[in-house]
Write a protein that holds these residues in place. Structure first.
Motif, PDB file in Angstrom:
ATOM      1  N   ALA A  75       0.818  -1.211   0.000  1.00  0.00           N
ATOM      2  CA  ALA A  75       0.000   0.000   0.000  1.00  0.00           C
ATOM      3  C   ALA A  75       0.853   1.263   0.000  1.00  0.00           C
ATOM      4  CB  ALA A  75      -0.930   0.002   1.209  1.00  0.00           C
ATOM      5  N   GLY A  76       2.160   1.098  -0.190  1.00  0.00           N
ATOM      6  CA  GLY A  76       3.047   2.249  -0.286  1.00  0.00           C
ATOM      7  C   GLY A  76       3.612   2.746   1.018  1.00  0.00           C
ATOM      8  N   GLY A  77       3.504   1.943   2.048  1.00  0.00           N
ATOM      9  CA  GLY A  77       3.988   2.381   3.353  1.00  0.00           C
ATOM     10  C   GLY A  77       4.856   1.345   4.040  1.00  0.00           C
ATOM     11  N   VAL A  78       5.108   1.578   5.302  1.00  0.00           N
ATOM     12  CA  VAL A  78       5.918   0.659   6.100  1.00  0.00           C
ATOM     13  C   VAL A  78       5.369   0.614   7.518  1.00  0.00           C
ATOM     14  CG1 VAL A  78       8.044   1.041   4.812  1.00  0.00           C
ATOM     15  CG2 VAL A  78       7.505   2.515   6.760  1.00  0.00           C
ATOM     16  N   VAL A  79       5.737  -0.442   8.213  1.00  0.00           N
ATOM     17  CA  VAL A  79       5.456  -0.513   9.648  1.00  0.00           C
ATOM     18  C   VAL A  79       6.516   0.314  10.355  1.00  0.00           C
ATOM     19  CG1 VAL A  79       5.341  -2.021  11.666  1.00  0.00           C
ATOM     20  CG2 VAL A  79       4.382  -2.796   9.475  1.00  0.00           C
ATOM     21  N   LYS A  80       6.101   1.166  11.278  1.00  0.00           N
ATOM     22  CA  LYS A  80       7.042   2.020  11.990  1.00  0.00           C
ATOM     23  C   LYS A  80       8.074   1.176  12.743  1.00  0.00           C
ATOM     24  CE  LYS A  80       3.527   5.593  12.795  1.00  0.00           C
ATOM     25  NZ  LYS A  80       2.708   6.274  13.833  1.00  0.00           N
ATOM     26  N   LYS A  81       9.285   1.660  12.789  1.00  0.00           N
ATOM     27  CA  LYS A  81      10.370   0.956  13.462  1.00  0.00           C
ATOM     28  C   LYS A  81      10.044   0.756  14.934  1.00  0.00           C
ATOM     29  CE  LYS A  81      15.392   1.068  14.081  1.00  0.00           C
ATOM     30  NZ  LYS A  81      16.641   1.825  13.819  1.00  0.00           N
ATOM     31  N   GLY A  82      10.262  -0.463  15.395  1.00  0.00           N
ATOM     32  CA  GLY A  82      10.050  -0.769  16.805  1.00  0.00           C
ATOM     33  C   GLY A  82       8.644  -1.228  17.148  1.00  0.00           C
ATOM     34  N   GLU A  83       7.710  -1.144  16.196  1.00  0.00           N
ATOM     35  CA  GLU A  83       6.335  -1.556  16.472  1.00  0.00           C
ATOM     36  C   GLU A  83       6.234  -3.088  16.498  1.00  0.00           C
ATOM     37  OE1 GLU A  83       3.782   0.102  17.342  1.00  0.00           O
ATOM     38  OE2 GLU A  83       4.335   2.185  16.914  1.00  0.00           O
ATOM     39  N   LYS A  84       5.456  -3.588  17.441  1.00  0.00           N
ATOM     40  CA  LYS A  84       5.254  -5.029  17.565  1.00  0.00           C
ATOM     41  C   LYS A  84       3.881  -5.396  17.005  1.00  0.00           C
ATOM     42  CE  LYS A  84       8.259  -5.751  21.570  1.00  0.00           C
ATOM     43  NZ  LYS A  84       8.352  -6.259  22.969  1.00  0.00           N
ATOM     44  N   GLY A 102     -10.590 -45.885   4.440  1.00  0.00           N
ATOM     45  CA  GLY A 102     -10.828 -45.585   3.036  1.00  0.00           C
ATOM     46  C   GLY A 102     -11.708 -44.378   2.823  1.00  0.00           C
ATOM     47  N   LYS A 103     -12.172 -43.770   3.901  1.00  0.00           N
ATOM     48  CA  LYS A 103     -13.045 -42.609   3.806  1.00  0.00           C
ATOM     49  C   LYS A 103     -12.225 -41.325   3.748  1.00  0.00           C
ATOM     50  CE  LYS A 103     -16.938 -44.698   6.314  1.00  0.00           C
ATOM     51  NZ  LYS A 103     -17.833 -44.560   7.499  1.00  0.00           N
ATOM     52  N   VAL A 104     -12.787 -40.331   3.056  1.00  0.00           N
ATOM     53  CA  VAL A 104     -12.146 -39.019   2.982  1.00  0.00           C
ATOM     54  C   VAL A 104     -12.631 -38.183   4.166  1.00  0.00           C
ATOM     55  CG1 VAL A 104     -11.903 -36.894   1.658  1.00  0.00           C
ATOM     56  CG2 VAL A 104     -11.967 -39.096   0.472  1.00  0.00           C
ATOM     57  N   GLU A 105     -11.698 -37.720   4.958  1.00  0.00           N
ATOM     58  CA  GLU A 105     -12.033 -36.939   6.145  1.00  0.00           C
ATOM     59  C   GLU A 105     -11.584 -35.490   5.960  1.00  0.00           C
ATOM     60  OE1 GLU A 105      -9.953 -39.006   9.202  1.00  0.00           O
ATOM     61  OE2 GLU A 105     -11.379 -40.686   9.276  1.00  0.00           O
ATOM     62  N   LYS A 106     -12.344 -34.594   6.553  1.00  0.00           N
ATOM     63  CA  LYS A 106     -11.999 -33.175   6.473  1.00  0.00           C
ATOM     64  C   LYS A 106     -11.147 -32.807   7.682  1.00  0.00           C
ATOM     65  CE  LYS A 106     -14.910 -30.345   4.712  1.00  0.00           C
ATOM     66  NZ  LYS A 106     -14.104 -29.902   3.533  1.00  0.00           N
ATOM     67  N   LEU A 107      -9.962 -32.286   7.422  1.00  0.00           N
ATOM     68  CA  LEU A 107      -9.066 -31.858   8.483  1.00  0.00           C
ATOM     69  C   LEU A 107      -9.134 -30.336   8.623  1.00  0.00           C
ATOM     70  CD1 LEU A 107      -5.920 -34.045   7.721  1.00  0.00           C
ATOM     71  CD2 LEU A 107      -7.843 -34.557   9.241  1.00  0.00           C
ATOM     72  N   VAL A 108      -9.166 -29.891   9.848  1.00  0.00           N
ATOM     73  CA  VAL A 108      -9.245 -28.456  10.127  1.00  0.00           C
ATOM     74  C   VAL A 108      -8.162 -28.090  11.131  1.00  0.00           C
ATOM     75  CG1 VAL A 108     -10.707 -26.579  10.928  1.00  0.00           C
ATOM     76  CG2 VAL A 108     -11.744 -28.559   9.814  1.00  0.00           C
ATOM     77  N   TRP A 109      -7.417 -27.047  10.845  1.00  0.00           N
ATOM     78  CA  TRP A 109      -6.437 -26.581  11.816  1.00  0.00           C
ATOM     79  C   TRP A 109      -6.289 -25.069  11.695  1.00  0.00           C
ATOM     80  CZ3 TRP A 109      -5.272 -28.896   7.257  1.00  0.00           C
ATOM     81  CH2 TRP A 109      -4.357 -28.267   6.414  1.00  0.00           C
ATOM     82  N   ALA A 110      -5.788 -24.471  12.757  1.00  0.00           N
ATOM     83  CA  ALA A 110      -5.632 -23.016  12.789  1.00  0.00           C
ATOM     84  C   ALA A 110      -4.199 -22.625  12.452  1.00  0.00           C
ATOM     85  CB  ALA A 110      -5.997 -22.485  14.176  1.00  0.00           C
ATOM     86  N   LYS A 111      -4.056 -21.506  11.761  1.00  0.00           N
ATOM     87  CA  LYS A 111      -2.745 -20.949  11.443  1.00  0.00           C
ATOM     88  C   LYS A 111      -2.702 -19.509  11.944  1.00  0.00           C
ATOM     89  CE  LYS A 111      -1.635 -23.643   7.277  1.00  0.00           C
ATOM     90  NZ  LYS A 111      -1.292 -23.542   5.828  1.00  0.00           N
ATOM     91  N   ALA A 112      -1.613 -19.155  12.594  1.00  0.00           N
ATOM     92  CA  ALA A 112      -1.465 -17.795  13.111  1.00  0.00           C
ATOM     93  C   ALA A 112      -0.690 -16.932  12.114  1.00  0.00           C
ATOM     94  CB  ALA A 112      -0.736 -17.820  14.454  1.00  0.00           C
ATOM     95  N   TYR A 113      -1.024 -15.658  12.085  1.00  0.00           N
ATOM     96  CA  TYR A 113      -0.247 -14.701  11.295  1.00  0.00           C
ATOM     97  C   TYR A 113      -0.277 -13.364  12.023  1.00  0.00           C
ATOM     98  CZ  TYR A 113      -4.754 -12.994   9.414  1.00  0.00           C
ATOM     99  OH  TYR A 113      -6.019 -12.492   9.265  1.00  0.00           O
ATOM    100  N   THR A 114       0.548 -12.432  11.603  1.00  0.00           N
ATOM    101  CA  THR A 114       0.731 -11.180  12.339  1.00  0.00           C
ATOM    102  C   THR A 114       0.148  -9.989  11.583  1.00  0.00           C
ATOM    103  OG1 THR A 114       2.767 -12.042  13.324  1.00  0.00           O
ATOM    104  CG2 THR A 114       2.449  -9.652  13.391  1.00  0.00           C
ATOM    105  N   VAL A 115      -0.547  -9.132  12.311  1.00  0.00           N
ATOM    106  CA  VAL A 115      -1.091  -7.904  11.729  1.00  0.00           C
ATOM    107  C   VAL A 115      -0.669  -6.710  12.586  1.00  0.00           C
ATOM    108  CG1 VAL A 115      -3.084  -9.008  10.654  1.00  0.00           C
ATOM    109  CG2 VAL A 115      -3.271  -8.163  12.995  1.00  0.00           C
ATOM    110  N   PHE A 116      -0.754  -5.539  11.981  1.00  0.00           N
ATOM    111  CA  PHE A 116      -0.445  -4.287  12.659  1.00  0.00           C
ATOM    112  C   PHE A 116      -1.634  -3.346  12.489  1.00  0.00           C
ATOM    113  CE2 PHE A 116       3.484  -6.225  11.329  1.00  0.00           C
ATOM    114  CZ  PHE A 116       4.358  -6.031  12.391  1.00  0.00           C
ATOM    115  N   ASN A 117      -1.852  -2.519  13.492  1.00  0.00           N
ATOM    116  CA  ASN A 117      -2.887  -1.507  13.342  1.00  0.00           C
ATOM    117  C   ASN A 117      -2.392  -0.409  12.417  1.00  0.00           C
ATOM    118  OD1 ASN A 117      -4.267   1.238  14.424  1.00  0.00           O
ATOM    119  ND2 ASN A 117      -5.628  -0.497  14.752  1.00  0.00           N
TER     120      ASN A 117
END
Length: 288
Positions: A75-84, A102-117
């Motif tokens: 988006a043309g910007g950066v995360v400020k230095k030092g921000e967690k 022999g049955k197909v089972e649906k597997l579900v798991w969670a994945k974490a990722y990081t966001v900034f305000n």
């Protein structure tokens, strides 16, 4: 961060609030844009919505806009230095064949990722969404009445008790005039409709042996969160119910015993809210 650690972090933050008598899901969102969302305006769902809202309040961020490091760069910007950053999660699904059966089972798991305000970034090209026109109380109430009717739930008005009766599949509510404000009536109505969504005829919501005797408290939490989602979508406040004190200790016990309980409850609440809100969309489509 491992998702189990994230779930514990979210739960512990919520417990601090709840033990202080503050229920985070009673934040009076008044417009869709006030919900935590990404740069494109897509709102976060389930537990992520409450988690990011809690952090926005705690840290005093001015906007409920969140993005990843790469999204800030794109988006043309950066995360400020030092921000967690803040960890959030998404569910991943895949099908896998069980070699033994022999049955197909649906597997579900969670994945974490990081966001900034957005406040943690600079130079990000972001066009703030135009504030939604706030409907009049009359318009808002009519929209809520139409949504309730669209669900098809059978509601009987009268008396001084609000409840859902599974054996008859009927919701009982006091007359609207019995409530001190319309927000309280609609919040209560959507709480009971949330219970109604859990019927065998609909979402077949069960909690199994995992919660045991605490399953009732979890179901009440699901109904609370569902009402919060629906009220937010319609622009209603979600006032605290008189019976919250009776459930408070039960919720605290559940969250302390199972650090994934809130994640589970919020996910089921999101499904219930989706079902309720979808009812009106289908009515509109049929009328078009």
């Amino acid at each position: 961060m491992k998702t189990d650690e994230l779930f514990a972090q979210i739960t512990d933050a919520l417990l601090v609030k709840i033990e202080a008598g503050v229920l985070p899901w009673h934040k009076p969102w008044t417009a869709e844009t006030a919900l935590p969302h990404n740069l494109s305006g897509r709102t976060y769902r389930g537990a992520n919505s409450f988690w990011l809202s809690l952090l926005q309040d705690a840290k005093g961020y001015s906007q409920p806009v969140w993005l990843t490091f790469n999204q800030a760069k794109a988006a043309g910007g950066v995360v400020k230095k030092g921000e967690k950053g803040t960890a959030v999660f998404f569910w991943s699904f895949t099908d896998k064949k069980n070699e033994a059966t022999g049955k197909v089972e649906k597997l579900v798991w969670a994945k974490a990722y990081t966001v900034f305000n957005l406040d943690q970034c600079e130079g990000v090209e972001h066009k703030a969404a135009n504030p939604l026109a706030r409907p009049t109380i009359f318009e808002r109430n009519v929209a809520a009445d139409d949504l309730i009717a669209a669900t098809g739930a059978v509601i009987k008005h009268g008396g001084d008790r609000a409840c859902y009766v599974p054996s008859t599949d009927v919701i009982c509510l006091p007359h609207k005039e019995s409530f001190s404000q319309s927000d309280s009536y609609y919040s209560t109505a959507f709480h009971e409709i949330a219970h109604w969504t859990g019927s065998e005829k609909r979402l077949k919501r069960t909690f199994g042996k995992r919660f045991g005797d605490e399953a009732y408290a979890v179901e009440e939490l699901v109904a609370e969160l569902t009402a919060s989602f629906v009220c937010a979508a319609l622009g209603f406040d979600n006032p605290a119910r008189d019976d919250h004190a009776a459930y408070l200790q039960g919720w605290i016990k559940v969250l302390k015993n199972d650090k994934k309980a809130f994640i589970t409850a919020a996910g089921k609440a999101q499904k219930a809210a989706d079902l309720i809100l979808q009812a009106q969309a289908e009515e509109v489509a049929l009328a078009a």
